[in-house]
Each structure stands twice: as C-alpha cells, then as structure tokens.
Design a protein around this motif. Structure first.
Motif, short mmCIF file in Angstrom:
data_model
loop_
_atom_site.label_atom_id
_atom_site.label_comp_id
_atom_site.label_asym_id
_atom_site.label_seq_id
_atom_site.Cartn_x
_atom_site.Cartn_y
_atom_site.Cartn_z
N PHE A 102 40.85 19.47 24.09
CA PHE A 102 40.49 18.07 24.23
C PHE A 102 41.47 17.46 25.23
N THR A 143 35.41 21.35 17.27
CA THR A 143 34.84 20.50 18.32
C THR A 143 33.47 20.00 17.85
N LEU A 144 32.89 19.08 18.63
CA LEU A 144 31.58 18.56 18.26
C LEU A 144 30.52 19.67 18.28
N TRP A 183 36.44 15.93 17.88
CA TRP A 183 35.55 14.87 18.35
C TRP A 183 35.96 13.49 17.84
N THR A 187 38.72 8.77 19.88
CA THR A 187 37.38 8.38 20.31
C THR A 187 36.87 7.16 19.55
#
Ligand code: PEP
Length: 264
Positions: A102, A143-144, A183, A187
C-alpha cells in the motif's frame, strides 16, 4: 484479563518541534486518568524528544521499523539495541506500507516496494526485537482484492505463521498483533466492527494453533484502519478487539485523546 492498548503510528510526519508540541498537549489531556496502555511511534529522529517528554508518564515510546542485524554495514538502518537504548518499548513490524502492499511510490514494477518487507524479514525483525526486550507490533491484513476473493483468513494465517516462525508463545507474551485491512488504512473506510472482531478472533484461534490457548490468550490483538474518535468506542467494545493501531488520527492530540478515552 488483557489491558486495552492504543498505539499511535505517526508515519513520516512531525518535525521534532511539532512532535514535542503534540505530545505536550496530549500528555496534559490524558493526565486526568489513563485506564489503558498507550504508546506513540514517532519517526526515528523524533524518538528521543518524544521519549524525554513521556518518561515521567505511563505512556510508552514506540518505533515504526527496525533492522534485524545487531550492527554493521547496513546504511540507513537502525537496530533493536539502538531502539532499546533510546527507550523504545514497542516497535511496529510488517506494516502494509513497509510490506509495499500500500502507499507505493511510482517506482518500476520490477522493484519489490521501496522497503521490500517480506514475511521472512518480518520474522527476523520480530526475533531481533524480542531479544532486546521490545514488544513487536506485528501487522497483518488483506488487500481489497484478497478480501473480495474470500482470501482474508488464508492471507492472515499465512502472515502469522511465517512472521512467528521459530518464536514460542512465552517469548511473545508481551507481543502484539495488529489486524490492519490494507484497504482501510488511511482511506477513511473502516472495517465493520463485528467483522473486525471476527478477524481478530480468527487471529487468536490461529495463535492457539501455532502455540496453545494459554499463550494465545495473553497476546493483545489490535484493530487498525481509519480508527477515529467517532468509531473507536464501537470498535473497542467488540469482544475480540484489544485496542487500536491509529495512523492519521494520532497526529492530532485532541483526536488521539478521544480514541484513548474510548478504550477505557
Ligand atoms: C496505520 O498507519 O497503521 C493506520 C491504521 O493508519 P490510519 O489510521 O490512518 O488508517
């Protein structure tokens, strides 16, 4: 009974003067009563100024990374014994930003992320910290695309098994695991509290598989990913969440104080 823990990860923010001002304000706010453990992880250059201000409080100083060798020709690196000498009690390892999962800079695809963290280096760093009496905060998370591919639990179990390889439960008793869905970091997207708690419970079950239930029950498991004053209470009220690893919101003393207050 595990005591709640809230850790601020300042990332690459704060000059020494800014760090001192933020800590002074925060210390005044929490001095009224702190019913959970708290640590602040500044950038390396601000560690000594932060530690000097925290010495007379219950708040601990942390670091954001470490190199596993004791000393030598490792330009730019800082060892666990140097951190211990500077008064560091906690150190983050395997953060998704250092794992390069990331926040990558625009670098050619063939490079491995600018810090090139792997499960192996996470393991070496964790061992080096334990040898120096520093509590590792080992970060894991999906992760997403891994979440969407229903790989969350597999990814995290693999990160835990590799990161803790060769370390026994008694050695890691003061260690910490941070569940940080990639994720959700920086964010503003927080993992739903029941789901965050489910994953933290799965992490504890995995620790029990690696060691045993008794050893697993001693380790604090934090949630990290857009924790704020507004959502901290709900997250920390979940049965399997022992506190938070807080990035952006730890840079503002008032906001960090609200989060710490929610961990009572
Ligand atoms: C972090 O850096 O570990 C983190 C969780 O960041 P943020 O709180 O800003 O999402």
């Amino acid at each position: 009974m595990r005591r709640k823990l809230v850790v601020g990860n300042w990332k690459m923010n704060m000059t020494r003067a800014e760090a001192a001002a933020c800590v002074e304000t925060f210390v005044e706010q929490v001095s009224a009563g702190q019913e959970c453990d708290v640590a602040i992880c500044p950038p390396f250059l601000a560690i000594s100024v932060v530690h000097d201000l925290l010495k007379k409080t219950q708040i601990k100083t942390g670091a954001q990374d470490v190199f596993w060798a004791e000393k030598g020709a490792f330009t730019g690196s800082v060892s666990a014994s140097m951190l211990a000498d500077a008064g560091v009690s906690f150190c983050i390892v395997g953060h998704s930003e250092t794992r390069g999962r990331f926040g990558k800079l625009e670098v050619p695809a063939e490079t491995t992320g600018y810090f090139a963290e792997t499960d192996l280096t996470v393991n070496l760093k964790t061992k080096a910290l334990l040898e120096r009496g520093i509590s590792p905060i080992l970060c894991v998370g999906e992760t997403l695309s891994e979440r969407e591919g229903l790989q969350t639990d597999n990814v995290i179990q693999a990160q835990l098994k590799a990161g803790l390889d060769g370390i026994d439960g008694a050695e890691f008793a003061e260690g910490v695991i941070a569940y940080e869905p990639v994720w959700a970091i920086g964010t503003g997207m927080t993992c739903d509290s029941p789901e965050a708690s489910r994953v933290c419970g799965m992490i504890r079950a995995t620790l029990a598989e690696i060691w045993d239930e008794d050893a697993a029950s001693r380790v604090r498991i934090l949630y990290g990913g857009s924790v704020k004053g507004a959502n901290a209470h709900e997250l920390f009220a979940q049965p399997d969440i022992d506190g938070g690893l807080v990035g952006g919101a730890s840079l503002v003393a008032d906001e960090f104080h609200r989060i710490v207050a929610a961990a009572k």
